[in-house]
Design an enzyme around this catalytic site. Structure first.
Site, PDB file in Angstrom:
ATOM      1  N   ASP A  64       0.846  -1.189   0.000  1.00  0.00           N
ATOM      2  CA  ASP A  64       0.000   0.000   0.000  1.00  0.00           C
ATOM      3  C   ASP A  64       0.884   1.242   0.000  1.00  0.00           C
ATOM      4  OD1 ASP A  64       0.825  -0.273   2.651  1.00  0.00           O
ATOM      5  OD2 ASP A  64      -1.073   0.391   3.495  1.00  0.00           O
ATOM      6  N   TYR A  66       2.937   4.776   0.772  1.00  0.00           N
ATOM      7  CA  TYR A  66       3.588   5.380   1.939  1.00  0.00           C
ATOM      8  C   TYR A  66       2.562   6.254   2.651  1.00  0.00           C
ATOM      9  CZ  TYR A  66       8.021   4.113  -0.353  1.00  0.00           C
ATOM     10  OH  TYR A  66       9.067   3.434  -0.939  1.00  0.00           O
ATOM     11  N   PHE A  77       6.651   1.896  -4.272  1.00  0.00           N
ATOM     12  CA  PHE A  77       8.045   2.125  -3.864  1.00  0.00           C
ATOM     13  C   PHE A  77       8.567   3.528  -4.195  1.00  0.00           C
ATOM     14  CE2 PHE A  77       7.749  -2.512  -4.158  1.00  0.00           C
ATOM     15  CZ  PHE A  77       8.214  -2.872  -2.901  1.00  0.00           C
ATOM     16  N   HIS A 187      11.448  -9.164   0.769  1.00  0.00           N
ATOM     17  CA  HIS A 187      11.166  -7.735   0.580  1.00  0.00           C
ATOM     18  C   HIS A 187      12.445  -6.916   0.759  1.00  0.00           C
ATOM     19  CE1 HIS A 187       9.188  -3.840   1.235  1.00  0.00           C
ATOM     20  NE2 HIS A 187       8.132  -4.382   0.637  1.00  0.00           N
TER      21      HIS A 187
END
Length: 222
Positions: A64, A66, A77, A187
């Site tokens: 989701d 920031y 990202f 991740h």
């Protein structure tokens, strides 16, 4: 309904004219009216606007947006220009350097150039409340974004799906077309980057696959 200003309108026609999508839009509108929500409304569908369906070569799945002020602008990202580069993105830059020798750009976390290269920077959940990670996980976004992944799975041209972390890897169930490539690892977050993300070489693997399929590789330089 010209939501995306490109061929995604046609590809997702049934989805965006469904009762579920209508309810999602109603609920999202209420959230924006009563709370501080990111990204700004006009950037919710930025990933789809910047990377038309027919241009998608690569998909990088995020969770989701920031949730800090001024960060999110609709691309997974990525942060707006002149915003401090978040830790996960800094690790992505480190891996690009180790993989391809591309030096981290100075004070730049804006990945818009990748989107224009054919990299769909898709968050599974497209909105978030300020300072509350995953706060919109029950709003209904995943029905919508899962349908995007399913439509990409149907593409005739090969696509690379980059899945970082358990959440993104859960989307593998929608990627059944053998002509596509799945590149996966842990991740890039500081909590897991040393457990398989660093050294995974996703960027060279992606470009090698594209070249093998006579598709112009991605210029990862920002």
């Amino acid at each position: 309904m010209d939501l995306f200003k490109n061929d995604w309108n046609e590809v997702l026609y049934d989805t965006i004219h469904s009762k579920e999508f209508y309810n999602l839009m109603v609920n999202a509108k209420k959230e924006y009216q009563t709370k501080t929500i990111f990204p700004p409304k006009e950037h919710i569908f930025e990933a789809l606007k910047l990377t038309p369906y027919n241009d998608v070569k690569v998909v990088i799945v995020g969770q989701d947006p920031y949730h800090g002020v001024g960060e999110a602008h609709g691309l997974s990202f990525s942060v707006r220009p002149n915003i401090k580069v978040p830790p996960s993105l800094r690790n992505i830059y480190k891996e690009i350097y180790n993989d391809l020798g591309i030096v981290e750009p100075a004070n730049c976390g804006d990945l818009t150039k990748w989107a224009k290269e054919g990299v769909l920077l898709l968050n599974a959940i497209l909105t978030v409340e300020k300072d509350k990670a995953s706060s919109h996980s029950n709003l209904g976004w995943e029905l919508f974004t899962d349908s995007i992944i399913q439509k990409l799975n149907e593409k005739e041209t090969p696509v690379v799906f980059i899945l970082w972390g358990a959440f993104a890897r859960s989307k593998k169930r929608f990627i059944t077309n053998k002509k596509h490539l799945i590149v996966e690892s842990t991740h890039p977050s500081p909590f897991s980057a040393n457990n398989g993300f660093f050294g995974s070489k996703p960027f060279s693997k992606t470009n090698d696959f594209l070249i093998k399929n006579n598709i112009k590789p991605i210029d990862w330089q920002l």
